[in-house]
Design a protein around this motif. Sequence first.
Motif, PDB file in Angstrom:
ATOM      1  N   THR A  96      42.203  48.840 -22.066  1.00 42.99           N
ATOM      2  CA  THR A  96      42.113  48.739 -23.521  1.00 42.99           C
ATOM      3  C   THR A  96      41.240  47.554 -23.900  1.00 42.99           C
ATOM      4  O   THR A  96      40.475  47.594 -24.866  1.00 42.99           O
ATOM      5  CB  THR A  96      43.501  48.538 -24.158  1.00 42.99           C
ATOM      6  OG1 THR A  96      44.486  48.955 -23.228  1.00 42.99           O
ATOM      7  CG2 THR A  96      43.621  49.264 -25.470  1.00 42.99           C
ATOM      8  N   GLY A  97      41.411  46.476 -23.107  1.00 43.02           N
ATOM      9  CA  GLY A  97      40.635  45.267 -23.368  1.00 43.02           C
ATOM     10  C   GLY A  97      39.151  45.556 -23.320  1.00 43.02           C
ATOM     11  O   GLY A  97      38.408  45.217 -24.243  1.00 43.02           O
ATOM     12  N   ALA A  98      38.732  46.206 -22.269  1.00 46.13           N
ATOM     13  CA  ALA A  98      37.309  46.504 -22.122  1.00 46.13           C
ATOM     14  C   ALA A  98      36.832  47.393 -23.261  1.00 46.13           C
ATOM     15  O   ALA A  98      35.734  47.224 -23.797  1.00 46.13           O
ATOM     16  CB  ALA A  98      37.076  47.194 -20.778  1.00 46.13           C
ATOM     17  N   GLU A  99      37.729  48.338 -23.656  1.00 46.38           N
ATOM     18  CA  GLU A  99      37.399  49.238 -24.769  1.00 46.38           C
ATOM     19  C   GLU A  99      37.150  48.448 -26.048  1.00 46.38           C
ATOM     20  O   GLU A  99      36.155  48.620 -26.735  1.00 46.38           O
ATOM     21  CB  GLU A  99      38.590  50.201 -24.966  1.00 46.38           C
ATOM     22  CG  GLU A  99      38.288  51.400 -25.828  1.00 46.38           C
ATOM     23  CD  GLU A  99      37.297  52.348 -25.153  1.00 46.38           C
ATOM     24  OE1 GLU A  99      36.629  53.073 -25.887  1.00 46.38           O
ATOM     25  OE2 GLU A  99      37.189  52.361 -23.904  1.00 46.38           O
ATOM     26  N   LEU A 115      41.074  38.193 -26.352  1.00 46.83           N
ATOM     27  CA  LEU A 115      42.187  38.075 -25.412  1.00 46.83           C
ATOM     28  C   LEU A 115      42.760  39.429 -25.046  1.00 46.83           C
ATOM     29  O   LEU A 115      43.795  39.519 -24.372  1.00 46.83           O
ATOM     30  CB  LEU A 115      43.290  37.197 -26.016  1.00 46.83           C
ATOM     31  CG  LEU A 115      42.896  35.735 -26.239  1.00 46.83           C
ATOM     32  CD1 LEU A 115      44.029  34.976 -26.891  1.00 46.83           C
ATOM     33  CD2 LEU A 115      42.505  35.077 -24.928  1.00 46.83           C
ATOM     34  N   ALA A 116      42.084  40.511 -25.506  1.00 48.59           N
ATOM     35  CA  ALA A 116      42.631  41.862 -25.324  1.00 48.59           C
ATOM     36  C   ALA A 116      42.935  42.161 -23.869  1.00 48.59           C
ATOM     37  O   ALA A 116      43.915  42.825 -23.543  1.00 48.59           O
ATOM     38  CB  ALA A 116      41.642  42.879 -25.882  1.00 48.59           C
ATOM     39  N   PHE A 175      33.285  46.403 -28.957  1.00 51.32           N
ATOM     40  CA  PHE A 175      32.947  46.265 -30.380  1.00 51.32           C
ATOM     41  C   PHE A 175      32.418  44.884 -30.728  1.00 51.32           C
ATOM     42  O   PHE A 175      32.011  44.632 -31.856  1.00 51.32           O
ATOM     43  CB  PHE A 175      34.183  46.573 -31.242  1.00 51.32           C
ATOM     44  CG  PHE A 175      34.600  47.992 -31.147  1.00 51.32           C
ATOM     45  CD1 PHE A 175      33.865  48.970 -31.819  1.00 51.32           C
ATOM     46  CD2 PHE A 175      35.691  48.375 -30.391  1.00 51.32           C
ATOM     47  CE1 PHE A 175      34.238  50.299 -31.730  1.00 51.32           C
ATOM     48  CE2 PHE A 175      36.070  49.692 -30.302  1.00 51.32           C
ATOM     49  CZ  PHE A 175      35.342  50.667 -30.973  1.00 51.32           C
ATOM     50  N   LEU A 176      32.465  43.947 -29.779  1.00 51.37           N
ATOM     51  CA  LEU A 176      31.977  42.597 -30.079  1.00 51.37           C
ATOM     52  C   LEU A 176      30.463  42.619 -30.244  1.00 51.37           C
ATOM     53  O   LEU A 176      29.773  43.339 -29.527  1.00 51.37           O
ATOM     54  CB  LEU A 176      32.354  41.641 -28.937  1.00 51.37           C
ATOM     55  CG  LEU A 176      33.844  41.360 -28.794  1.00 51.37           C
ATOM     56  CD1 LEU A 176      34.093  40.522 -27.553  1.00 51.37           C
ATOM     57  CD2 LEU A 176      34.353  40.641 -30.022  1.00 51.37           C
TER      58      LEU A 176
END
Lengths: 310, 507
Positions: free
Chosen positions: B108-111, B99-100, B115-116
């Motif tokens: 930031t979300g894409a950043e 949900l970032a 890591f997924l």
Amino acid sequence: MSAETAIAEGATSPDLLGPIPGGGEAQLTVEHLTMRFGGLVAIDDVSFQAADARITAIIGPNGAGKTTVFNCLTGFYKPTVGRLALHHPKGEFLLERIEGFRTAQAAGVARTFQNIRLFPRMTVLENLIVAQHNKLMRASGYTVLGLFGLKRYREAEEKAVELARYWLDRTLLTKAADQEAGNLPYGDQRRLEVARAMCTEPVLLCLDEPAAGLNPRESQVLNELLLFIRDEHKMGILLIEHDMSVVMGISDHIVVLDYGRKISDGTPEQVRNDPAVIRAYLGEDEEDEPAGETAAGPESAAREGEERDA
Amino acid sequence: MAATTGTAPAVQPLDRQAMLKEAGATGLVIFALAFGLLGFRTLDVPGGIDIQYRFGDVAAAVVIGILGRIALILLREHRPLPVLLTTAPLAVVLLVMLLAKFLFGPETGAELMRFLPFESLVVMWAILIVIVVLALRAARSQTHIASEMTVEDRDARMDRIGAKVQRAARRLGPVLLGIAIIFPFLPFADRRLLDIGILVVTYIMLGWGLNIVVGLAGLLDLGYVAFYAVGAYSFALLATGLDVSFWVALPFAGLMAASAGVLLGFPVLRLRGDYLAIVTLGFGEMIRIILLNWYEFTNGPDGISGIPRPSFFGLAVFKRSVTEGHTFHEMFGLQFTPIHRIIFMFYLILALALVVNLFTMRIRKLPVGRAWEALREDETACRSLGINPRNTKLTAFGIGAMFAGFAGSFFATRQGFISPESFVFTESAVILAIVVLGGFGSQIGVVIAAVLLIGLPEFFRELQQYRMLAFGMAMVLIMLWRPAGLLAHREPTIRLFGKGAAKEAEP
């Protein structure tokens, strides 16, 4: 004389001369009944009579052909040879010519099964209503009138419930009426099967080992039920049973089969003392049977299912 | 480790070696599966095809599998605490990462999302769900260790729920019907929603029709769509060839389908269970192939087009203007809009479906209906009671087919075009799935299952590639947990003591 030629000549079997043991008027006359499955002769030229308002037991060791006789009588098998005449209030029916469901529908021969065959996921009451299918079908105008909720059908259904209620009371199942039949205790299921057969309003009731698996108290209840049906409803009952306390206690007339042949025919007293019966159940003297089996006696004689018959 | 749980009754010491062995075996199986399925991917590149290697994904899958297995083993061995302590934070972290985008803004979300372990978000959500389920199970067994439910308990509980829903359905039914009736006039009911509604109700009707054959009479019919096709083609040929109107052709199409049902019924009278299923499957294919190859009559794969739309009970038509007769909007003094026709269609199929429902409810309490159920339970016993099994089965086949025929006519007139492609086996399978999922013989179950199986996938068309996956998974779960269907509770058709007594008798 073979069964075929005997039937062709219309000769009465010598077995059928004279009065029926145990008394009563002949309701069912079985003449020269023979049933072959390929090379296997399951029933070989069996003749006997069953009287109305009497209990006639057919006994014999496993594989003697008892259930096959029943299957021929109730339209499940077509006999190879033989005449099965049923004296019905509406006239005479030749059961060997009627096949399948019509035996129950037209001739009024109801039966129960060795391994209980209820409709397990329907309620007790529904089981008894299904048994009155043909009557209700006519009342519902073969569904068409019933779809519109006609009064005639509602009345017929109320009557059907009354009849069901009567037999529920008789079989001590009234309290369980709205339960699923499959959830009943074993003994209740046995009695329900009798009640269901009686709900078809038959003229002849054929019971295939109704006491199998019952405890002494339950089989006492069953005995009383059968005697009630015989005495109050004046109904002829044909009974296959291994439980000798039931057979000797309530039968008026016993027919003994062994290897598809009739070996004895008479009142319980006569049959009990017949050397042929003792031989069939306990074995021949010269065969040197182990002592243990002899002591077991006819009471325990083989309770297991008759695979060959079924 | 056992001491941490405290209340655990006689926890066996953990056999680490066996645990690692089991987890390793799981990893091996996943590796074998994932290596081929996940490891390579063909890419279209200019001038040919290229292979993308995704061994990272394979490794991730194996690791997740092994960890999941270990968690399951720990749960099985009554050690929920470590599972809870790992899965709960993990679930939170994953959720935050997923949900970032919404929490911390797109950059930031894409950043964070980089890591997924997997690229596909759907896969990540699926993994998250699995982790949450594990955590919940761990939390459950941590709080009350001894309350392991047996299968019978669960079945009994589910049956009680089924009974409750069915009892509620008596009141819920009219409410649902009311919603269905006002549905076209709700503000959000646009054309797309109405189309979905029509589709769902069509399948509800088919489900109710098939329920007569499968649920009541217990005759497993895998070729139900054949009768749907017979109805549709009868209608289409009558309407286009002989210019017969919808209201005249409808009963005839039902009659044709019913005849087809009886025709199929005859040869399969003696068959039961699997054998019957195979023959009906074959019959369904036969009908489709006949439609495909009998070019002179059915127009083959080209199908039949220009099937007339139904009129407003023969009084008016749904068109902007006509040379003769009346139009619907003029008759009622409305502005012309094509949605009138859609709304009319919706009510039409709703009425047809209700006819099927009322018919089924009625006939269950008639001798035929009871005989159907008795036949399902034990055919031999039926014969011994003087019930004619042949006629009883044929009525079930015939009536079930007739309703499919009605639905088929509706389908033809709604689409305006039919071809054999609409009547493939998958359709039969979906209709059967609705009946099975809803619970054999359960009317409200069919409604719920049709909404779940037809309605929801229509809404989530974006996730189309995962649709069949979810469908299959749902079926597997149902078979595992509730083999008789979601709401498999049979209400008796007649009672001696009335309903009140029955409730008192229940504990």
